[in-house]
Every structure is written in C-alpha cells, then in structure tokens.
Design an enzyme around this catalytic site. Structure first.
Site, PDB file in Angstrom:
ATOM      1  N   GLU A   1     -52.323  21.260 -24.002  1.00 44.14           N
ATOM      2  CA  GLU A   1     -51.822  22.575 -23.188  1.00 44.14           C
ATOM      3  C   GLU A   1     -52.252  23.761 -23.820  1.00 44.14           C
ATOM      4  O   GLU A   1     -52.547  24.071 -25.037  1.00 44.14           O
ATOM      5  CB  GLU A   1     -50.206  22.758 -23.247  1.00 44.14           C
ATOM      6  CG  GLU A   1     -49.538  21.394 -22.619  1.00 44.14           C
ATOM      7  CD  GLU A   1     -48.164  21.621 -22.398  1.00 44.14           C
ATOM      8  OE1 GLU A   1     -47.588  22.244 -21.468  1.00 44.14           O
ATOM      9  OE2 GLU A   1     -47.432  21.075 -23.469  1.00 44.14           O
TER      10      GLU A   1
ATOM     11  N   ASP B   1     -40.411  16.381 -27.865  1.00 48.29           N
ATOM     12  CA  ASP B   1     -40.567  17.137 -26.409  1.00 48.29           C
ATOM     13  C   ASP B   1     -41.695  16.487 -25.508  1.00 48.29           C
ATOM     14  O   ASP B   1     -41.577  16.221 -24.502  1.00 48.29           O
ATOM     15  CB  ASP B   1     -41.076  18.483 -26.584  1.00 48.29           C
ATOM     16  CG  ASP B   1     -41.277  19.163 -25.466  1.00 48.29           C
ATOM     17  OD1 ASP B   1     -40.184  19.326 -24.504  1.00 48.29           O
ATOM     18  OD2 ASP B   1     -42.197  20.050 -25.182  1.00 48.29           O
TER      19      ASP B   1
ATOM     20  N   ASP C   1     -38.948  11.234 -16.098  1.00 50.26           N
ATOM     21  CA  ASP C   1     -39.690  11.402 -16.790  1.00 50.26           C
ATOM     22  C   ASP C   1     -40.909  12.017 -15.835  1.00 50.26           C
ATOM     23  O   ASP C   1     -41.648  11.138 -15.361  1.00 50.26           O
ATOM     24  CB  ASP C   1     -40.584  10.380 -17.660  1.00 50.26           C
ATOM     25  CG  ASP C   1     -41.582  10.950 -18.753  1.00 50.26           C
ATOM     26  OD1 ASP C   1     -42.644  11.490 -18.127  1.00 50.26           O
ATOM     27  OD2 ASP C   1     -41.426  10.499 -19.872  1.00 50.26           O
ATOM     28  N   HIS C   2     -41.232  13.274 -15.618  1.00 50.86           N
ATOM     29  CA  HIS C   2     -41.994  13.893 -14.664  1.00 50.86           C
ATOM     30  C   HIS C   2     -43.278  13.262 -14.442  1.00 50.86           C
ATOM     31  O   HIS C   2     -44.069  13.262 -13.607  1.00 50.86           O
ATOM     32  CB  HIS C   2     -41.854  15.334 -14.343  1.00 50.86           C
ATOM     33  CG  HIS C   2     -42.603  16.144 -15.402  1.00 50.86           C
ATOM     34  ND1 HIS C   2     -42.262  16.386 -16.660  1.00 50.86           N
ATOM     35  CD2 HIS C   2     -43.896  16.616 -15.107  1.00 50.86           C
ATOM     36  CE1 HIS C   2     -43.200  17.179 -17.006  1.00 50.86           C
ATOM     37  NE2 HIS C   2     -44.096  17.228 -16.303  1.00 50.86           N
TER      38      HIS C   2
ATOM     39  N   HIS D   1     -43.321  11.617 -22.351  1.00 52.00           N
ATOM     40  CA  HIS D   1     -44.381  11.417 -21.626  1.00 52.00           C
ATOM     41  C   HIS D   1     -45.291  10.492 -22.107  1.00 52.00           C
ATOM     42  O   HIS D   1     -46.153   9.873 -21.349  1.00 52.00           O
ATOM     43  CB  HIS D   1     -45.127  13.009 -21.403  1.00 52.00           C
ATOM     44  CG  HIS D   1     -44.152  13.660 -20.815  1.00 52.00           C
ATOM     45  ND1 HIS D   1     -42.962  13.424 -19.950  1.00 52.00           N
ATOM     46  CD2 HIS D   1     -43.974  15.017 -21.203  1.00 52.00           C
ATOM     47  CE1 HIS D   1     -42.349  14.678 -19.620  1.00 52.00           C
ATOM     48  NE2 HIS D   1     -42.824  15.775 -20.604  1.00 52.00           N
TER      49      HIS D   1
HETATM   50  C1  BG6 Z   1     -42.337  19.168 -20.411  1.00 53.16           C
HETATM   51  C2  BG6 Z   1     -42.321  19.636 -21.758  1.00 53.16           C
HETATM   52  O1  BG6 Z   1     -41.579  18.028 -20.520  1.00 53.16           O
HETATM   53  O2  BG6 Z   1     -43.683  18.773 -19.908  1.00 53.16           O
HETATM   54  C3  BG6 Z   1     -43.075  20.804 -21.906  1.00 53.16           C
HETATM   55  O3  BG6 Z   1     -40.854  19.977 -21.947  1.00 53.16           O
HETATM   56  C4  BG6 Z   1     -44.631  20.716 -21.298  1.00 53.16           C
HETATM   57  O4  BG6 Z   1     -43.116  21.571 -23.216  1.00 53.16           O
HETATM   58  C5  BG6 Z   1     -44.277  19.901 -20.199  1.00 53.16           C
HETATM   59  O5  BG6 Z   1     -45.095  21.974 -21.197  1.00 53.16           O
HETATM   60  C6  BG6 Z   1     -45.669  19.594 -19.545  1.00 53.16           C
HETATM   61  O6  BG6 Z   1     -45.962  19.200 -18.353  1.00 53.16           O
HETATM   62  P1  BG6 Z   1     -47.184  19.321 -17.492  1.00 53.16           P
HETATM   63  O7  BG6 Z   1     -46.673  18.629 -16.114  1.00 53.16           O
HETATM   64  O8  BG6 Z   1     -47.571  20.668 -17.101  1.00 53.16           O
HETATM   65  O9  BG6 Z   1     -48.071  18.479 -18.101  1.00 53.16           O
END
Ligand code: BG6
Length: 485
Positions: free
Chosen positions: A207, A226, A168-169, A231
């Site tokens: 976003e 998603d 989970d980045h 997240h």
């Molecule tokens: C991803 C989703 O996991 O995270 C995307 O699939 C989303 O839809 C993205 O745009 C958002 O990541 P970050 O790091 O730009 O907030």
C-alpha cells in the site's frame, strides 16, 4: 420487509464503503425487494442530515465511475432511515425495533469492536436477535486469540454460528473468487499445484497510503494483526486448500481451516530468520514527501507498519514449498498479488543462456491495481535468427481479454458481501474456527517478537520495506516479483 441496520452508520466504513456499495446495488436493481436500510449511530442527526452525508459520499464514488444516476439515488434514499441510538442499551434500541418491524434483519456492526459484546447483548435483550436475524462483524474481532474468544463468545450467546458473518473484505474481491474458478474449473493447473512443480508462493499486499489519522487503532494492532491475521492468511488458504467437494459454505471453510491447522508454528528460535518487522521513516511516495510513522504518531513506538514472513505448510501437498508473505504501508506501489513460482525445467536443451535465459514459469494473480491473472511462459522469438532465440511472454488469462468485451465495472468487495450476508450465504465469510486458528498462528509470531524484544527495522517510505525482507528470499536464491521482468 427485510431490513439492513448499519451500526456506525455515520462512520468512516459506512460512508466510504457500505453506502456507496448499496448505491451501486440499487442502481443495478440487485437489492432485495422492499429492503429498508437503517443508519444507526449515536449522533443526534436527522434523517435529512444523514442523507446529505450519504449523498456526498456516494456522488464522489459514483461520478468517478461514471455511474451516477439521480433516479437510482432517489430509490436508495426512499429505503433509508436514520435512528440515533445507544446500541448497547436495550431501552434505546426500542425505536430501532419499531423501525425494523417484523421482517428478517441483518445487523452490520461498523463500530469499534470494543462495543461488539455490549451491542449483541442489547440486541438480544431488545428482541432483535431472533432466528431470522443475522449479524455481520467487521474485523478486527479481537487483538489476539483471548480477546477474540471473549467477543465471539458474547456473540455466540445471542446468535447461532449460522447467523454470524465475519467479514474479510478480501474474500469479496473478484479476482480472489476467480482464483477458485482457475484452480477448480480447469484441469491444467491442479496437477501442477503442489511441491513437485511449485517452487514457492509469494503474497504481496503493498500500500502507498500511510497510517495517518488511523494511528489510534493502528498503533494497537500493527500490520501483523491488521493484515496478516485476516486478509493474507485468507489468500494463503485459497491458494493452498484442497479441492472442496462443492461450493457450499461448510465445504469451502472446512478446507480453509485445514490449511490454517497445517501452518507450521514459527518458533522463537527461528523468528528472527523467518519474519521481518519494519516501520517507515520519512521518504517519498508517488512523488510526494511523506512523514515517517513516528512523526504521524507523535512519539516513538514499537508498532510495525511492514511485515514479511516465510510460512510453511506441513502437509503432503506443500511440504518444502515456502509461502512468502509481505505487506506494508508507504510502499512504492499499491500492488496486491499472489505469485505462483514454478520450478525450473529439469534440463535445458537450449544451452546455458546464449539463446536467452529461460525464465521459470510464473502465474501471477493480480488483485490490485488491475485485476488480472497472467502466466509467464517461454516461447521462440519470431524471426529467422540462425540460432533459435527464446523470450518470455506473459499471457493474460482474464475474462474478456481478447474477446473484445468491455470488462464490467469493478465492484466494491462489499457489494457482493452485503448481498451474500443478507441472503444468508456464508461461503465468503470467516467461520469461528478459522478466525481462531489464524489468531493462534499470529499470536505465536507476536509472542516471539515480544519475548525476543524485536523492534521494527526502519525502512524509508517509498521503498519495499527493510532490506531484511529481500534477504528472507535471497537467502535461498529467490527474489520478490518486481513486476519488471
Ligand atoms: C483493511 C486494513 O482491512 O484493509 C487497512 O485495516 C488496509 O489498513 C485495507 O489499508 C486494505 O484494503 P484494500 O482493499 O484497499 O487492499
């Protein structure tokens, strides 16, 4: 020699995130010694063609950071190889096995999850799933609990849980880890971190981007699956969890899973009151006219591009404290933050507003666009006014601030996660039971929506979602942080 295999090596995630991350790690001398990086994909490209694409993607990112080094890139390319494979066929994986050699291998699956089960099976059959091997899985693993378990069971057939790294980045973001430091490296916050002092918590992931070309994926998942399943629930866990005994992976993950188990299920009856689904219509974002989701998708669809939820955690610490989550595409700003809203003072000695309204303390953990942790406190306006005047000030608690340090470059979340996965440290990865609990919670929201036939409400691109998202808070006299106070 250790090896990192990037399945889907020519794909979007690899080019946009993984290879630039590897470049930055190389530049800073942080990659494991002798590491080989092998791009594996279906396309019959040559190594040189692959390297040309890597160069394109890395230069853009590195130059934007003023961090381009021809030497570092040359060192990176020395490590890189490319192999065209059908990763679901053990025979085809033979070439890859030769390139990997005998060292510890980390497989990173940056491919469609529909291929996960086939790939792990083939890896095992090809002898690439030995005890030293690790496997990194990108989200989404499944679309609901059932499909998650199907995929995960297939993975468990080839790899032990300690070899599996579910990414989970968000957990690789610096401020998210800083939240742990703030909570557990200080004594001042923890005694207040409960329903006696905290009124509510807000988690916003806004976003500005639209879904665009990603609609074939997105239309099947929507914002709930998603963003919320992973997240947002991960952020909620880190805010709400009990102090773990130490930072060992199992200690941290045990505490997170307890939070997920304590989340009150959203019943069908209350779904309309505590959840909001939205979908953007044409509008204006950052000064540009943009299309609505239906226009991007090419036909009308029930997929939500916005979701807001009032969640409750049923335990002693959090009973009665709502956790409001909202996320969406085509919102006015890219803003990710966690807001801890403290309760009002029990009695004001300053009268009722003539000295300036008292603003309740608020701790804001901002992840994007800036990384910062700030605390709003009240103080006295300087000066000799006859009546003492109050003003809110925002104190930044971020590193380096005020110390004259230049903040270090903000790393891509994948830099840390790639290093941790290769080193076998799973603290910042999602354990099977966590993913399972998160799916259970999200599934009942999705079921409530489909049983009640909730269609997403329209919101104009460039606004903060449907009005119902504001009502979610205003009903109890609260409001979303606007960043303007
Ligand atoms: C991803 C989703 O996991 O995270 C995307 O699939 C989303 O839809 C993205 O745009 C958002 O990541 P970050 O790091 O730009 O907030």
């Amino acid at each position: 020699m250790p090896a990192l295999v990037l399945f889907g090596g020519g794909g979007d995630l690899a080019m946009r995130m993984l290879l630039p991350s590897l470049y930055f790690l190389e530049r800073d001398g942080l990659l494991p010694e002798g590491l080989k990086i092998i791009g594996a994909a279906r396309q019959a490209s040559t190594r040189d063609e692959f390297l040309a694409r890597v160069r394109d993607s890395v230069t853009g990112k590195a130059q934007a950071e003023d961090a381009w080094s021809e030497d570092a890139f040359a060192r990176l390319t020395d490590r890189i190889d490319y192999v065209a494979v059908d990763a679901t066929s053990p025979d085809s994986l033979k070439t890859l096995k030769d390139k990997v050699g005998d060292g510890a291998v980390t497989h990173f699956l940056a491919v469609s999850p529909s291929l996960y089960a086939g790939i792990v099976k083939a890896l095992k059959a090809a002898g690439l799933a030995g005890p030293d091997a690790k496997i990194v899985l990108e989200k989404p693993v499944g679309r609901d609990l059932k499909t998650f378990l199907e995929i995960d069971d297939a993975v468990a057939h080839a790899f032990r849980e300690s070899q599996v790294f579910r990414i989970d980045h968000y957990l690789g973001k610096e401020t998210v880890q800083n939240l742990l430091a703030l909570r557990f490296g200080n004594t001042v916050f923890e005694p207040l971190w409960n329903n006696l002092s905290i009124d509510h918590v807000q988690i916003t992931v806004g976003e500005t981007v639209g879904v665009g070309d990603r609609w074939p994926y997105y239309d099947e998942y929507g914002a709930l699956r998603d963003m919320v399943q992973n997240h947002m629930l991960q952020l909620l866990c880190l805010v709400a969890m009990e102090p773990p005994a130490d930072l060992e992976p199992e200690s941290v993950r045990n505490e997170k899973v307890k939070v997920l188990r304590s989340l009150r299920r959203v019943t069908h009856e209350e779904a309309e009151r505590v959840t909001v689904r939205g979908q953007y219509t044409p509008g204006e974002v950052e000064g540009q006219r943009v299309r609505g989701y239906v226009e991007e998708r090419g036909q009308s669809t029930d997929t939500e591009t916005f979701v807001a939820i009032r969640a409750e955690i049923g335990n002693w610490r959090w009973a009665g404290v709502p956790f409001f989550m909202r996320t969406g595409k085509r919102l006015p700003e890219k803003r990710t933050e966690i807001v801890i809203q403290f309760k009002p003072v029990p009695h004001s000695i300053f009268g009722s507003g003539e000295r300036g309204a008292i603003q309740d303390n608020r701790l804001i953990i901002e992840l994007q666009p800036e990384e910062d942790i700030s605390l709003t406190v009240m103080n006295k306006r300087p000066g000799l006014d006859q009546t003492m005047q109050l003003q809110p000030i925002s104190m930044s608690l971020s590193w380096g601030q005020g110390a004259g340090d230049r903040p270090p470059r903000r790393r891509i979340a994948y830099e840390r996660l790639l290093l941790d996965a290769m080193a076998g440290d799973s603290t910042l990865f999602v354990r099977r039971d966590e993913a399972e609990e998160a799916w259970k919670w999200v599934d009942q929201v999705a079921e409530a929506w489909s049983d009640a036939g909730f269609r997403p409400l329209d919101y104009v691109a460039g606004t903060w979602g449907p009005a119902a998202a504001d009502t979610l808070l205003s009903r109890s006299g609260r409001q979303w942080n606007t960043g303007d106070e």
